[in-house]
Design an enzyme around this catalytic site. Sequence first.
Site, PDB file in Angstrom:
ATOM      1  N   LEU A   8       1.387   1.054 -11.866  1.00 24.84           N
ATOM      2  CA  LEU A   8       1.193   0.184 -13.027  1.00 24.84           C
ATOM      3  C   LEU A   8       2.297   0.445 -14.044  1.00 24.84           C
ATOM      4  O   LEU A   8       2.346   1.510 -14.671  1.00 24.84           O
ATOM      5  CB  LEU A   8      -0.182   0.441 -13.658  1.00 24.84           C
ATOM      6  CG  LEU A   8      -0.543  -0.388 -14.891  1.00 24.84           C
ATOM      7  CD1 LEU A   8      -0.484  -1.876 -14.599  1.00 24.84           C
ATOM      8  CD2 LEU A   8      -1.922   0.012 -15.409  1.00 24.84           C
ATOM      9  N   GLY A   9       3.209  -0.518 -14.181  1.00 21.18           N
ATOM     10  CA  GLY A   9       4.311  -0.406 -15.125  1.00 21.18           C
ATOM     11  C   GLY A   9       4.103  -1.262 -16.353  1.00 21.18           C
ATOM     12  O   GLY A   9       3.022  -1.831 -16.567  1.00 21.18           O
ATOM     13  N   LYS A  14       2.325  -2.997  -9.089  1.00 24.10           N
ATOM     14  CA  LYS A  14       2.638  -3.057  -7.663  1.00 24.10           C
ATOM     15  C   LYS A  14       1.558  -2.286  -6.903  1.00 24.10           C
ATOM     16  O   LYS A  14       1.150  -1.198  -7.324  1.00 24.10           O
ATOM     17  CB  LYS A  14       4.014  -2.465  -7.380  1.00 24.10           C
ATOM     18  CG  LYS A  14       5.144  -3.305  -7.945  1.00 24.10           C
ATOM     19  CD  LYS A  14       6.496  -2.923  -7.373  1.00 24.10           C
ATOM     20  CE  LYS A  14       6.944  -1.581  -7.874  1.00 24.10           C
ATOM     21  NZ  LYS A  14       8.339  -1.257  -7.437  1.00 24.10           N
ATOM     22  N   GLY A 100       8.064  11.124 -17.282  1.00 19.20           N
ATOM     23  CA  GLY A 100       7.204  10.029 -16.850  1.00 19.20           C
ATOM     24  C   GLY A 100       6.812  10.145 -15.389  1.00 19.20           C
ATOM     25  O   GLY A 100       7.634  10.515 -14.540  1.00 19.20           O
ATOM     26  N   ASP A 102       6.361   7.950 -13.229  1.00 12.27           N
ATOM     27  CA  ASP A 102       7.146   7.085 -12.343  1.00 12.27           C
ATOM     28  C   ASP A 102       8.444   7.776 -11.925  1.00 12.27           C
ATOM     29  O   ASP A 102       8.850   7.703 -10.753  1.00 12.27           O
ATOM     30  CB  ASP A 102       7.423   5.732 -12.992  1.00 12.27           C
ATOM     31  CG  ASP A 102       8.073   5.837 -14.370  1.00 12.27           C
ATOM     32  OD1 ASP A 102       8.055   6.922 -14.999  1.00 12.27           O
ATOM     33  OD2 ASP A 102       8.615   4.812 -14.841  1.00 12.27           O
ATOM     34  N   ARG A 103       9.095   8.483 -12.862  1.00 13.17           N
ATOM     35  CA  ARG A 103      10.312   9.219 -12.516  1.00 13.17           C
ATOM     36  C   ARG A 103       9.988  10.375 -11.567  1.00 13.17           C
ATOM     37  O   ARG A 103      10.721  10.631 -10.602  1.00 13.17           O
ATOM     38  CB  ARG A 103      10.980   9.748 -13.792  1.00 13.17           C
ATOM     39  CG  ARG A 103      11.575   8.657 -14.666  1.00 13.17           C
ATOM     40  CD  ARG A 103      12.036   9.205 -16.007  1.00 13.17           C
ATOM     41  NE  ARG A 103      13.144  10.156 -15.847  1.00 13.17           N
ATOM     42  CZ  ARG A 103      13.523  11.000 -16.803  1.00 13.17           C
ATOM     43  NH1 ARG A 103      12.871  11.021 -17.973  1.00 13.17           N
ATOM     44  NH2 ARG A 103      14.540  11.815 -16.593  1.00 13.17           N
TER      45      ARG A 103
END
Length: 245
Positions: A8-9, A14, A100, A102-103
């Site tokens: 979730l961005g 996605k 983060g 995601d990173r």
Amino acid sequence: MSRWLFDLGNTRLKCAPLGDDGRVGPVHAIAHDGARFEAGLAAALPARFDEACIASVASVDLRVRLLDALASHCPRMSLACTRRRFEGLSIAYEHPARLGVDRFLALLGAHARGGGPALVVGVGTALTVDWLDANGRHRGGRIAPSPMLMRAALHARAAQLPDAGGRYVEFADDTDDALESGCTGAALALVERSLQTATAQAGATPRLLLHGGGGAALRAQLPQAIDAPTLVLEGLARWALAGAV
């Protein structure tokens, strides 16, 4: 056990099934406006599955909406978080929570791919660059506005400057092209400088892994880049398979 992965961005959700072989299945990309995505999500998911593994950099409210929406599909949910060390990856940040997720997951996905050192470049709302050496050590990174965000910021301060359009050229003779060339060129310069520095430190040129919805804006000017659109989900798959909580 049937598992689904969710990334979730800030502008997209996605999701993809996690295969029995540990691979990421077909990816569904659902745009959202920062508030709602339920209709697109319901169309992408099966009625029932066993577990949802979630990575989120979005607002708390949006994350709660996702958890609420998933509650009717599966009985178990886990939320990924950044770890200082995980499956051979070690991150440079002294305080892991400041990196983060995601990173972190993109680095984990890059490490799981193997193949030596890597420069991991994510292009979304932000442009992130992370340097991963051959031993799985994160050597640090950079964060800057993405070309899309640069254009939006310029438009917000000077409405006569369009927030989209134009083409990349080295020296433009039109304002739209100059904006596209300047904003994309700034991102390219950051990536190229980072790659140059990482190469000097590694003694060899790292793989350049490019992911994120804005990656196409840079791809044509980075012929050496490897398209890795599922890299965050690949890292999330490693997280799920390890049974992390």
